[in-house]
Design an enzyme around this catalytic site. Sequence first.
Site, PDB file in Angstrom:
ATOM      1  N   ASP A 141      -3.896   6.912  -3.718  1.00 41.53           N
ATOM      2  CA  ASP A 141      -3.782   5.976  -2.536  1.00 41.53           C
ATOM      3  C   ASP A 141      -4.159   4.554  -3.427  1.00 41.53           C
ATOM      4  OD1 ASP A 141      -3.984   4.326  -0.324  1.00 41.53           O
ATOM      5  OD2 ASP A 141      -5.244   5.811   0.628  1.00 41.53           O
ATOM      6  N   HIS A 157     -12.130   5.799   2.148  1.00 38.74           N
ATOM      7  CA  HIS A 157     -12.131   7.315   2.647  1.00 38.74           C
ATOM      8  C   HIS A 157     -12.166   8.202   1.561  1.00 38.74           C
ATOM      9  CE1 HIS A 157      -7.699   6.934   2.094  1.00 38.74           C
ATOM     10  NE2 HIS A 157      -7.930   5.770   2.573  1.00 38.74           N
ATOM     11  N   HIS A 200      -7.286  11.144   4.774  1.00 40.77           N
ATOM     12  CA  HIS A 200      -8.445  10.859   5.344  1.00 40.77           C
ATOM     13  C   HIS A 200      -9.239  12.048   5.452  1.00 40.77           C
ATOM     14  CE1 HIS A 200      -7.209   6.589   6.993  1.00 40.77           C
ATOM     15  NE2 HIS A 200      -7.102   6.467   5.682  1.00 40.77           N
ATOM     16  N   ASP A 220       0.886  -1.295  -0.102  1.00 44.21           N
ATOM     17  CA  ASP A 220       0.091   0.084  -0.159  1.00 44.21           C
ATOM     18  C   ASP A 220       0.906   1.078  -0.064  1.00 44.21           C
ATOM     19  OD1 ASP A 220      -2.100   1.846   0.403  1.00 44.21           O
ATOM     20  OD2 ASP A 220      -2.797   0.871   2.000  1.00 44.21           O
ATOM     21  N   GLU A 223      -6.859  -1.655  -3.453  1.00 42.42           N
ATOM     22  CA  GLU A 223      -7.341  -0.230  -3.505  1.00 42.42           C
ATOM     23  C   GLU A 223      -7.177   0.525  -4.407  1.00 42.42           C
ATOM     24  OE1 GLU A 223      -5.295   1.920  -0.172  1.00 42.42           O
ATOM     25  OE2 GLU A 223      -6.853   3.355  -0.062  1.00 42.42           O
ATOM     26  N   GLU A 243     -11.314   1.116  -0.958  1.00 42.77           N
ATOM     27  CA  GLU A 243     -10.283  -0.077  -0.400  1.00 42.77           C
ATOM     28  C   GLU A 243     -11.199  -1.139   0.122  1.00 42.77           C
ATOM     29  OE1 GLU A 243      -7.211   0.821   2.382  1.00 42.77           O
ATOM     30  OE2 GLU A 243      -8.248   2.740   2.493  1.00 42.77           O
TER      31      GLU A 243
HETATM   32 CO   LIG Z   1      -6.407   4.348   1.752  1.00 42.94          CO
END
Ligand SMILES: [Co+2]
Length: 481
Positions: free
Chosen positions: A265, A334, A342, A254, A462, A367
């Site tokens: 992300d 998010h 976030h 990640d 994700e 995700e």
């Molecule tokens: Co994330």
Amino acid sequence: MGGDIKSPLSGDVRESLEALELEEGDDGAVQSSGAALDADGVAVAQQKKKKKKKNKKTGNGAVSAVDVPEAAANVTSGNGTVEACLGHDEENEIEAEVDEASKKKKKKPKSKKKNSVLEQTDPPSIPVKDLFPSGDFPEGEIQQYKDDNLWRTTSEEKREQERLEKPLYNAIRQAAEVHRQVRKYIRTYAKPGVAMVDLCETLENMVRRLISENGLKAGIAFPTGCSLNWVAAHWTPNSGDKTVLQYDDVMKLDFGTHIEGRIVDCAFTVAFNPQFDPLLEASREATNTGIREAGIDVRLGDIGAAIQETLESYEVEIGGKTFQIKSVRNLNGHSIGPYQIHGGKSVPIVKGGEQTRMEEGEFYAIETFASTGKGYIREDLECSHYMKNFDVGHVPLRLPAAKKLLATIDKNFSTLAFCRRYLDRLGETKYLMALKNLCDQGVVQPYPPLCDVKGSYVSQHEHTIFMRPTCKEVVSRGDDF
Ligand SMILES: [Co+2]
């Protein structure tokens, strides 16, 4: 980054901070040993490229800048250095030369245009901005809105709005292209036997180079998560960690890239033992479901319900025992804001009636986490991830060491997440007390590893998407997932 956790478990945080304090003594200043590509490596790579260009004069098309050749011939040394193994490559080149030479005679006229296309090296070393001299980076996957929002597809007003927002789209597309190129290479590097620290430093140094790292304007968006097995998220090695990737591991990679605070992300799972394939497929397909269901005015709870339905339709047999796969119910996707991983809205991965809706212009990390365990994570293990509180104003600090550390954080990360290794490479030493003080003062928040039950396995996929006025763009989509 790995998931917005539902309720912060302050007790666990305190514990891990106390543990943190105890190790202050042996926190040596470990400089990042491995420039992923040292000066020699680059020189080699560029020589190679020149040669290739000569050969490709009559190329049969498909000389795409994005088309990075598979790293068949890379060796890794213990300290995380990547070298191009010339010997093996040269053999191939000689064969290619003979091949190409025979074609050359038949195929004229040669395409002049091909010569001007800069090709990525293997391993990648050329900044992505140099591969797209027009300054336009590739658009992500486009998905149309549905039902009540079909009109957006052709609205002239909405199209005009997009023309004005083009520079913003272009920034995040550049970050996404770096993510694609780095992950393509790192899949060839992440093999059983590699030290986790070397894996992370190779990945991070490659991001720094391909994104043309420049202070807070362009760079890494957060620590490289490489959480193993029942650890779902927020684990990266601290300096001195000796963990080595194993054949039977399930690793969530990640990592994040950003241009001007526009964060990509994006995460995927690496496993070598094919018994884990259904587990990986569960989170990959659940994330695709979430992306498909996302849209302007769509309720976040409805996306969660759809994700859970896809994800929990899978089972996996591990060592002769069958597991019904579960969604991790206290992890979420998010929204993402500028320099804010976030952004305030959560995208659940289970049903539960969240009524908040997605809105035009928003960015989201979709995700999902698939687990053979309880499907419920708690904070555990030594902390590596930290982030300055986005809303914190000026806090007067009494401890000089804390003041100094905060200045380093402000300058290098601002409100982006960082890990202890990122402080080490900036030359910070013996900072754990100061870091604890910043956490106690509420300036910095620790993000300890998030774990399901010991012995279980968690996979994650994700993508970053954004709600354009006329369509959804899955900006981090690649040909891999
Ligand atoms: Co994330």
